[in-house]
Structures are given as C-alpha cells and as structure tokens.
Design a protein around this motif. Sequence first.
Motif, mmCIF file in Angstrom:
data_model
loop_
_atom_site.group_PDB
_atom_site.id
_atom_site.type_symbol
_atom_site.label_atom_id
_atom_site.label_comp_id
_atom_site.label_asym_id
_atom_site.label_seq_id
_atom_site.Cartn_x
_atom_site.Cartn_y
_atom_site.Cartn_z
ATOM 1 N N LYS A 231 0.960 -30.802 13.849
ATOM 2 C CA LYS A 231 -0.238 -31.513 14.152
ATOM 3 C C LYS A 231 -1.249 -31.520 13.066
ATOM 4 O O LYS A 231 -2.031 -32.695 12.961
ATOM 5 N N LYS A 232 -1.323 -30.602 12.033
ATOM 6 C CA LYS A 232 -1.890 -30.535 10.757
ATOM 7 C C LYS A 232 -1.549 -31.803 10.142
ATOM 8 O O LYS A 232 -2.386 -32.520 9.219
ATOM 9 N N ASP B 193 6.410 -25.674 13.234
ATOM 10 C CA ASP B 193 5.707 -25.254 14.374
ATOM 11 C C ASP B 193 4.753 -26.457 14.837
ATOM 12 O O ASP B 193 4.317 -27.218 13.874
ATOM 13 N N THR B 194 4.198 -26.067 16.070
ATOM 14 C CA THR B 194 3.282 -27.428 16.486
ATOM 15 C C THR B 194 1.997 -27.325 15.866
ATOM 16 O O THR B 194 1.382 -28.522 15.648
ATOM 17 N N ASP B 195 1.459 -26.180 15.390
ATOM 18 C CA ASP B 195 0.276 -26.303 14.666
ATOM 19 C C ASP B 195 0.481 -26.976 13.446
ATOM 20 O O ASP B 195 -0.605 -27.958 12.939
ATOM 21 N N SER B 196 1.354 -26.703 12.519
ATOM 22 C CA SER B 196 1.865 -27.452 11.454
ATOM 23 C C SER B 196 2.116 -28.832 11.488
ATOM 24 O O SER B 196 1.690 -29.573 10.677
ATOM 25 N N ASP C 246 10.971 -29.992 16.681
ATOM 26 C CA ASP C 246 10.672 -29.172 15.453
ATOM 27 C C ASP C 246 10.961 -29.993 14.074
ATOM 28 O O ASP C 246 10.776 -29.196 13.038
ATOM 29 N N THR D 170 -0.993 -30.665 2.476
ATOM 30 C CA THR D 170 -1.370 -29.863 3.712
ATOM 31 C C THR D 170 -0.992 -28.617 4.229
ATOM 32 O O THR D 170 -1.462 -28.108 4.724
ATOM 33 N N VAL D 171 0.403 -28.468 4.106
ATOM 34 C CA VAL D 171 0.956 -27.050 4.519
ATOM 35 C C VAL D 171 1.539 -26.539 3.379
ATOM 36 O O VAL D 171 2.884 -26.266 3.181
ATOM 37 N N LYS E 130 11.496 -18.399 9.200
ATOM 38 C CA LYS E 130 11.028 -19.546 9.869
ATOM 39 C C LYS E 130 12.035 -20.728 9.918
ATOM 40 O O LYS E 130 12.888 -20.717 9.076
#
Length: 162
Positions: free
Chosen positions: A107-108, A102-105, A127, A149-150, A98
């Motif tokens: 946005k989260k 990424d876009t999902d993370s 990124d 959060t992540v 990795k």
Amino acid sequence: MPSFDTVIEPNLVEVRNAVDQTAKEIGTRFDFKGSSAAVELADKQITVYADSDFQIAQVKDILVAKLSKRSVDARFIDSSAKIEKIGGDKVKQVLTVKSGVDTDSAKKIQAAIKQSKMKVQAAIQGDTVRVTGAKRDELQLAMQLIRKTVPDAPVSFNNFRD
C-alpha cells in the motif's frame, strides 16, 4: 505495455547454506564449548538456541556475517520476535525470513507512485506489486522511487516486460 513486478524473495538455498555454516562455526568456536548454542532452519524460520541473551546476539552476528558472505541481504531476516525462556537457563529466538511484499509495504508503494504523478500504475497482486507504464524511463524512475519508499525491505524487480 511495459511492466515489472516488485518482489521480496530471498535465495533460500543460500540462506540454508549460511545457517549450516553458522551451525558449523558454533561447533568449532571456543567460546561456545559446552554451551547449548545452536541454529536451525525450518520452513522460512530460523530458530536460534543459546544459554543467554548475549550468546543469542553472538549467534545472530555470526549468521548475519555468513549471510552477507553469500550475498543475501541481512534485511531479509526479521528479528523482531522476543527472546523466550525454554526451561532452565536456556533461551531461544525465532527469526523469520521475509518473503513476499506485505500488505503495508504494498500500500505504501502504491500510494507513493500515485502521489509522484508519474504516468505509471501500481497494482497489488498477492505478494507482488505490478507496475505498468507507457515508457521504460518512467518505469526506471518508479524503481528508484520504490527503493526510496521502502528502505527497510530488500525489494527486487523481476518479470520486466517491454
């Protein structure tokens, strides 16, 4: 205005060293004698070859141990790819290293910062996620929030400006 960047970047030199050490250990271990077990790194993808699913699991365990000895977080390795048969009784699995948020993370992270009512703003820039705020203390609280959060990604913070 104080700011920092949230990134996911592994130390690729240490990842290469860990892969090389894993390949060397596979060559010397007795339980891999006569098998086709191998591991190779090519452009942020680690390919693991073996005779069975069990041997792939063993090679991945060796790889994770070597990564942790070299201070590389095992969460950098994405092993969600399926194990493929490659002819005869041989199998392989492609592990991805990795790199980049990424876009999902992203946005989260952005949503969590907005919901927290802190006086900071998060902006997705490719990124990375840049967080800006008026006070250093608010930025440090934002760092803690991002880590919570992540939890499945090894985020780090760089480019801290005051």
